[in-house]
Write a protein that holds these residues in place. Structure first.
Motif, PDB file in Angstrom:
ATOM      1  N   SER A   9       0.815  -1.154   0.038  1.00 45.87           N
ATOM      2  CA  SER A   9       0.011   0.023  -0.081  1.00 45.87           C
ATOM      3  C   SER A   9       1.014   1.441  -0.032  1.00 45.87           C
ATOM      4  N   SER A  10       2.107   1.130   0.200  1.00 46.33           N
ATOM      5  CA  SER A  10       3.226   2.346   0.210  1.00 46.33           C
ATOM      6  C   SER A  10       3.398   2.454  -1.087  1.00 46.33           C
ATOM      7  N   ILE A  11       3.247   1.699  -2.122  1.00 46.90           N
ATOM      8  CA  ILE A  11       3.566   1.986  -3.476  1.00 46.90           C
ATOM      9  C   ILE A  11       2.590   3.107  -4.083  1.00 46.90           C
ATOM     10  N   PRO A  12       2.792   4.175  -4.639  1.00 48.31           N
ATOM     11  CA  PRO A  12       1.974   4.965  -5.217  1.00 48.31           C
ATOM     12  C   PRO A  12       1.273   4.675  -6.326  1.00 48.31           C
ATOM     13  N   LYS A  13      -0.153   4.728  -6.209  1.00 48.23           N
ATOM     14  CA  LYS A  13      -1.031   3.742  -7.162  1.00 48.23           C
ATOM     15  C   LYS A  13      -0.711   4.236  -8.772  1.00 48.23           C
ATOM     16  N   VAL A  14      -0.422   5.297  -8.698  1.00 53.48           N
ATOM     17  CA  VAL A  14      -0.333   5.833 -10.262  1.00 53.48           C
ATOM     18  C   VAL A  14       0.621   5.116 -10.666  1.00 53.48           C
ATOM     19  N   ALA A  15       1.552   4.726 -10.211  1.00 53.61           N
ATOM     20  CA  ALA A  15       2.893   3.844 -10.566  1.00 53.61           C
ATOM     21  C   ALA A  15       2.476   2.477 -10.929  1.00 53.61           C
ATOM     22  N   VAL A  16       1.142   1.764 -10.501  1.00 52.66           N
ATOM     23  CA  VAL A  16       0.935   0.664 -11.219  1.00 52.66           C
ATOM     24  C   VAL A  16      -0.179   0.638 -12.197  1.00 52.66           C
ATOM     25  N   VAL A  17      -0.768   1.827 -12.614  1.00 54.73           N
ATOM     26  CA  VAL A  17      -1.556   1.923 -13.684  1.00 54.73           C
ATOM     27  C   VAL A  17      -0.918   1.448 -15.262  1.00 54.73           C
TER      28      VAL A  17
END
Ligand SMILES: Nc1ncnc2c1ncn2[C@@H]1O[C@H](COP(=O)(O)OP(=O)(O)OP(=O)(O)O)[C@@H](O)[C@H]1O
Ligand SMILES: [Mg+2]
Lengths: 257, 287
Positions: free
Chosen positions: A100-108
Motif C-alpha cells: 500500500s506504500s507504492i503510489p498507485k499511479v505507478a501501477v496503472v
C-alpha cells in the motif's frame, strides 16, 4: 428529535453557506473563471452540457462500483485470513503495508501493459486503492474480539468457523463499515487516476481533456459530479451501517428493529 | 446419590488406575497464569472428584481460583500441570453438553435476549441439526418460557445494553440452561440479584436439578446459597489456591427458605464462615 432536527438544519445551512461565501468572494475579488469558477457557473456548465458529461459519469460510477465490489470481496477475505490466524497476520501485514506504500499511479501503466487501456485497469486501480482500509479494519475487528465472547462459544465446543460466523464477523462489522466509508472514496480516486492516465472515457478523462483546453468550468463540473457521487455512496453506506451496527452505538432506532 | 467423599489426597498412580473415574475429576491440577516475573499461581495441586448428577458448591475468598477451576473443567484454559477428566476422557474430547454461566454475563451485544439464549441451540448437537431443520419457532417458545421463569418475560426482544446488570445475569443463566446441559458450570450466577429474586431463583435451580439431575458446579460467595443448593461444599483458600475442606450438606430436599433459619443450617454456614476467615493468609507486608 427536536434537537436532532435543529442540528441537521444547522449543518445544512453551513454547507450552503460555504458555497455562498465562495460565490461572493469570487464576485467581490473579481476572480476570473479560468482560475476559479463560481459555483453558479459550475452548475450552469453542468446543466447546459449535461448530455456530453452524462456518459462519462456513468462510466466512472460503473468502474468505481465494480472495483469497489471486488475490493470488498477480496478485502474481507484477506482481512478474515489475517485477522484469524497469527501466521497470516505476521506474513500478510508487512506485505500489505509494503504494497500500500507504492503510489498507485505507478501501477496503472503496469495494468495497461497487462490488460490494455480502458475499463479493466481502472477497475483494478479502484480495487487496490480501496482494499487496504477494508483489510486492515476487518483484521483489526477480528483480532480485537474480546476473549470472553469467544469463550462463550468455546464453552459450547463451537468450531473455529462457528466462532467466526457468530462472534468474529458480527464483532468486526462496525470496523468493516467504518472502512467502507473511506474505501468508497478511495475507489473513486483509483478510477479517476486510471481514467486520467489511460482511458478515453470517464470523468477523469473528461477533466483531463477539459483542462488541456483550459475549459476550467468543465473541470470543476467534473469535480462536482465526483464529489456528489462520493457523498451519495457515503450516505448510502452510513444508512446501511446504522441498520447493521447500531448495537455498537446503542442506537435506539436499531433497537426498535 | 453417592455419599460425599472426604477431601481427596494425592494418590499413587496405581490407586488412580484402580479407581473408576468420576464424572469430573481434577488430578493434582496446578495452574499458573502469566510467565516469569508476573507469574500468578492460581491453583496448586488440587484434587476434586464430582460424581455424575452431583451438585457441588465452591466457596472461598476472592481470587482463590474458583473461576479458574470452572474454566479448567470447561476446557477454556489448559492446566499447567495435572489432569482434568470429564466423563472419563481428558477435557476437550468428551461428548458432554456443557452449559456455563460466566461471572460476567458476556451476552453478545449485537443479539437480542432471545437470540443470545438461542445461541447454544444453534451450536450444540443435537439441537444444531434441529435448528437447521427450522424448528426455530418451537425453540422460541421454549426460550420464552425459560425467560419468564427467571422473571424476564416480555424482554426477549431487548438488546443487552437495554437491561440492568441483574437482568443480564439472569439471561446469561438462561443461556447456560437452554440446551439441557449434562454438566452445568455456574460462576456466581445470582451475584447481582436482590435477596428475593435470588431466593426465587434458588427454588428454580433446585427444581431443575431435581428433575433433570445435571452435574452442577456452582461458585458462590453466599454461604447460605451454597448450603441451600449443594450436596457438597468445597471450601477454597487463596495464595496458593487450593481446596481445604469438603463437607456434605445433609439437609433433605426439597429445601426451603424457612429451613435456612434452622439451627443446624445456620451452624453449617457458621462453620464454613469460620473456616474461610481462618484460611485467610496472613496479610503480607506491601512490597
Ligand atoms: N487471565 C489471567 N491472567 C493472569 N492472572 C489471572 C488471570 N485470571 C485470573 N488470574 C489470577 O488468578 C487468581 C485466581 O483467579 P480466579 O478468577 O480463579 O479467582 P476467583 O476465585 O474466581 O475470584 P472471585 O471470587 O473474585 O471471582 C487471581 O489471583 C487472579 O489474579
Ligand atoms: Mg471468579
Amino acid at each position: 428529535m427536536n434537537q436532532q432536527l435543529r442540528r441537521r438544519m444547522g449543518s445544512t445551512a453551513l454547507i450552503i453557506g460555504f458555497f455562498v461565501v465562495w460565490e461572493v468572494l469570487c464576485l467581490g475579488f473579481g476572480v476570473r473563471d479560468i482560475v476559479l469558477p463560481r459555483p453558479s457557473e459550475i452548475v450552469i456548465t453542468l446543466v447546459s452540457r449535461f448530455p456530453g458529461i452524462w456518459p462519462h459519469a456513468v462510466q466512472t460510477i460503473y468502474t468505481t462500483l465494480v472495483g469497489f465490489a471486488l475490493g470488498i470481496l477480496f478485502g474481507v477475505l484477506i482481512g478474515v485470513l489475517i485477522g484469524s490466524s497469527r501466521l497470516a497476520y505476521d506474513v500478510g501485514y508487512p506485505l500489505l503495508v509494503g504494497f500500500s506504500s507504492i503510489p498507485k499511479v505507478a501501477v496503472v501503466p503496469i495494468f495497461v501493459l497487462w490488460f490494455g487501456a480502458g475499463t479493466v485497469p481502472a477497475v483494478l486501480t479502484a480495487m487496490i486503492l480501496c482494499i487496504f482500509p477494508i483489510v486492515v479494519n476487518v483484521a483489526t475487528g477480528l483480532a480485537t474480539t474480546e476473549p470472553e465472547l469467544e469463550d462463550v462459544m468455546r464453552a459450547l465446543k463451537a468450531s473455529k468457523l462457528d466462532i467466526l460466523i457468530n462472534v468474529g464477523l458480527p464483532r468486526a462489522m462496525p470496523y468493516f463499515f467504518a472502512s467502507l466509508k473511506v474505501a468508497v472514496t478511495q475507489a473513486f480516486v483509483g478510477t479517476v487516476i486510471a481514467e486520467t492516465v489511460a482511458s478515453n472515457k470517464g470523468i477523469g478523462n473528461l477533466m483531463m481533456i477539459a483542462s488541456s483546453s483550459f475549459d476550467v468550468p468543465l473541470v470543476f463540473a467534473g469535480l462536482l459530479i465526483l464529489a456528489v457521487l462520493g457523498v451519495g455512496l457515503y450516505v448510502l453506506f452510513s444508512f446501511i451501517e446504522v441498520r447493521v451496527t447500531g448495537w455498537a452505538r446503542r442506537n435506539d432506532e436499531f433497537a426498535m428493529g | 446419590m453417592t455419599p460425599a467423599t472426604v477431601l481427596d489426597l494425592p494418590m499413587s498412580p496405581q490407586a488412580a488406575l484402580s479407581r473408576p473415574r468420576a464424572f469430573v475429576e481434577l488430578e493434582r491440577v496446578t495452574h499458573t497464569y502469566g510467565r516469569g516475573e508476573r507469574q500468578v499461581q492460581a491453583l496448586m495441586e488440587t484434587n476434586l472428584r464430582i460424581e455424575e448428577g452431583d451438585f457441588i458448591a465452591l466457596v472461598g475468598p476472592s481470587g482463590c481460583g474458583k473461576s479458574t477451576i470452572l474454566k479448567l473443567v470447561t476446557g477454556l484454559i489448559n492446566a499447567s500441570s495435572g489432569y482434568v477428566y470429564v466423563a472419563g476422557r481428558e477435557v476437550g474430547a468428551e461428548p458432554v453438553r456443557v452449559g456455563m454461566a460466566f461471572q460476567n454475563p458476556t451476552l453478545l451485544p449485537w443479539l437480542t435476549l432471545l437470540e443470545n439464549v438461542m445461541l447454544p441451540l444453534k451450536i450444540v448437537p443435537p439441537f444444531r441439526q434441529e435448528y437447521r431443520a427450522k424448528r426455530k419457532s418451537e425453540f422460541r417458545d421454549r426460550i420464552e418460557a425459560l425467560l419468564s421463569q427467571v422473571g424476564l418475560a416480555g424482554f426477549s426482544n431487548k438488546y443487552p445494553w437495554q437491561l440492568s446488570g441483574g437482568m443480564m445475569q439472569r439471561a446469561s443463566l438462561c443461556r447456560a440452561l437452554i440446551h439441557e446441559p449434562q454438566l452445568l458450570m455456574l460462576d456466581e450466577p445470582f451475584g447481582a440479584l436482590d435477596q428475593f429474586t435470588r431466593e426465587e431463583l434458588w427454588g428454580v435451580m433446585q427444581e431443575l436439578w431435581m428433575t433433570r439431575k445435571p452435574t452442577v458446579l456452582l461458585v458462590t460467595h453466599d454461604l447460605k446459597e451454597a448450603a441451600y443448593l449443594a450436596n457438597r461444599i468445597c471450601v477454597m483458600q487463596a495464595r496458593p489456591g487450593r481446596i481445604i475442606d469438603d463437607s456434605a450438606v445433609p439437609f433433605p430436599r426439597p429445601r426451603t427458605i424457612v429451613m435456612s433459619y434452622y439451627p443446624d443450617f445456620t451452624a453449617l454456614t457458621q462453620r464454613l464462615r469460620e473456616m474461610i476467615v481462618h484460611a485467610q493468609p496472613a496479610k503480607e507486608a506491601a512490597p
